[in-house]
Motif scaffolding. Structure first.
Motif, PDB file in Angstrom:
ATOM      1  N   ASP A 224      -3.969  -2.086   7.072  1.00 45.43           N
ATOM      2  CA  ASP A 224      -4.788  -1.153   7.865  1.00 45.43           C
ATOM      3  C   ASP A 224      -4.196  -0.901   9.252  1.00 45.43           C
ATOM      4  N   GLU A 225      -3.776  -1.962   9.935  1.00 45.82           N
ATOM      5  CA  GLU A 225      -3.267  -1.809  11.294  1.00 45.82           C
ATOM      6  C   GLU A 225      -1.963  -1.000  11.296  1.00 45.82           C
TER       7      GLU A 225
ATOM      8  N   PRO B 271      -4.478  -2.777   0.018  1.00 43.52           N
ATOM      9  CA  PRO B 271      -4.425  -1.770   1.091  1.00 43.52           C
ATOM     10  C   PRO B 271      -4.964  -2.258   2.429  1.00 43.52           C
ATOM     11  N   ALA B 272      -6.047  -3.030   2.408  1.00 37.49           N
ATOM     12  CA  ALA B 272      -6.675  -3.432   3.675  1.00 37.49           C
ATOM     13  C   ALA B 272      -5.734  -4.275   4.529  1.00 37.49           C
TER      14      ALA B 272
ATOM     15  N   VAL C 266      -1.097   1.258   9.117  1.00 39.08           N
ATOM     16  CA  VAL C 266      -1.437   2.649   8.832  1.00 39.08           C
ATOM     17  C   VAL C 266      -2.018   3.326  10.073  1.00 39.08           C
ATOM     18  N   ALA C 267      -2.857   2.600  10.805  1.00 41.91           N
ATOM     19  CA  ALA C 267      -3.451   3.183  12.017  1.00 41.91           C
ATOM     20  C   ALA C 267      -2.360   3.541  13.034  1.00 41.91           C
TER      21      ALA C 267
ATOM     22  N   ASP D  43      -0.326   6.531  11.749  1.00 40.61           N
ATOM     23  CA  ASP D  43      -1.112   7.766  11.923  1.00 40.61           C
ATOM     24  C   ASP D  43      -0.994   8.262  13.365  1.00 40.61           C
TER      25      ASP D  43
ATOM     26  N   ARG E 172       0.859  -1.177   0.000  1.00 43.37           N
ATOM     27  CA  ARG E 172       0.000   0.000   0.000  1.00 43.37           C
ATOM     28  C   ARG E 172       0.893   1.224   0.000  1.00 43.37           C
TER      29      ARG E 172
END
Lengths: 166, 202
Positions: B93-94, B89-90, B96-97, B100, B42
């Motif tokens: 997710d973790e 991408p999914a 990216v979280a 962030d 991603r």
């Protein structure tokens, strides 16, 4: 070896064209998916320097044929009701469904060579390699298949059809 | 191509962007279920520029800055790990979280499964020392060389940091020169400054 994502991006549209030439949209989606899943499985073992488009579009053609055979085996031929005939068929274009029907009725070798030459845009030597036949046979089958399509009364007549590219 | 076959190229027969996305999603789903998705990746935007994130089924295997050339990084992963690579991408997710939260100053360490297969030997020993440098702190290349068991390998520590496959998550940005200057960084010295300032401020 390129990341498989690049292969999907680059070859997705031509694989779609091959699937869609013989199938309706829903079946073509199944064949497209089966093609890329099978390709992903085999991809790490693909010999270096292979013609990726030739390899993939041949898989796509075979997956499309598998879907057609599976459809033929079903007790009810089509769950989808037949489309109503258009009131006035366009004078300048052949309907995609009619063309798919005509392609489906070609003998297997002619069908394979027409699809791989004229839909997948493969050169004859690549087709020959993929199908395990001679280049001359690939050329002849594509020409015979195209001639049969031209004679098909459901397709619009083409008095001035260009000959296939060499 | 003859005009007889033109309908197969008509707009209604062409693969639309929406269809291509749907088919791609389906491929990712089925490939993952069949164990054929060996690298999911991603791209995201961040305060230190565009980042490429790549994960194997074991864990996060690569974080790359734009300066490293994302396409070149993916090609290298195809040779070094597996060419069975899809943009998924999914699957990230973790990661990216947590990134962030880190960039927002809400997170001080990462709790992520990592796959360190791209670093071996002494380079790996160096990377394993880096998480011991606390958030907001720095250590010198010499400190890390000593901690990794080879006090004279200061230059090799520099190389290990420069080739860290998991920058940000494995905090090589906290390794600085003994004279107090910040030293090199694979994301550029500006990115290193940004990260050190972020950690000082939080």
């Amino acid at each position: 070896m390129r990341p498989f994502e690049d292969v999907v991006t680059d070859e997705g549209p031509v694989v779609w064209r091959v699937c869609r030439s013989l199938l309706g949209p829903a079946d073509a989606e199944d064949a497209w998916s089966e093609t890329f899943l099978a390709a992903l499985r085999a991809y790490p073992g693909l010999p270096p320097g292979s013609n990726v488009r030739g390899w993939l579009t041949t898989i796509a053609y075979r997956k499309a044929i598998d879907v057609l055979r599976a459809d033929a085996r079903r007790p009810v031929p089509h769950a989808v009701p037949p489309e109503p005939p258009p009131a006035l068929p366009p004078a300048s274009a052949t309907d995609h469904g009619e063309l798919a029907d005509a392609l489906r009725r070609l003998p297997p070798k002619q069908q394979a060579c027409v699809v791989l030459r004229h839909l997948a845009d493969l050169p004859y030597d690549t087709i020959a390699g993929q199908l395990g036949i001679s280049t001359a046979a690939a050329r002849r089958n594509a020409a015979d298949g195209l001639a049969a399509l031209r004679r098909n009364p459901t397709l619009r007549p083409h008095p001035d059809l260009e000959p296939a590219r060499p | 191509m003859t005009d007889l076959l033109e309908p197969t190229r008509s707009p209604d027969a062409r693969l639309t962007a929406a269809q291509a996305r749907r088919l791609h999603d389906r491929l990712v789903r089925v490939a993952a279920a069949e164990g054929l998705l060996e690298i999911a990746y991603r791209r995201i935007d961040s305060p230190v520029g565009s980042l490429l994130l790549a994960a194997t089924p074991i864990g996060l295997v690569r974080v790359a800055f734009a300066a490293e050339d994302h396409d070149a990084v993916l090609h290298h992963l195809a040779q070094a790990v597996s060419p069975r690579i899809l943009e998924a991408p999914a699957a990230l997710d973790e990661v990216v979280a947590q990134l962030d939260d880190y960039f927002a100053g809400r997170r001080r360490s990462f709790e992520l499964a990592v796959d360190l297969r791209l670093a071996r030997g002494f380079r790996r020993a160096v990377l394993e020392q880096l998480p011991s440098i606390g958030y907001g702190h720095t250590a010198s290349y010499a400190d890390i060389a000593a901690a990794a068991g080879n006090p004279r390998a200061v230059r090799a520590v520099g190389t290990a940091c420069a080739r860290n496959p998991l920058p940000l998550v494995v905090p090589c940005h906290r390794v600085v020169r003994s004279d107090g200057t910040i030293g090199q960084y694979l994301g550029g010295t500006d990115a290193k400054q940004t990260l050190l300032a972020l950690e000082r401020a939080a």
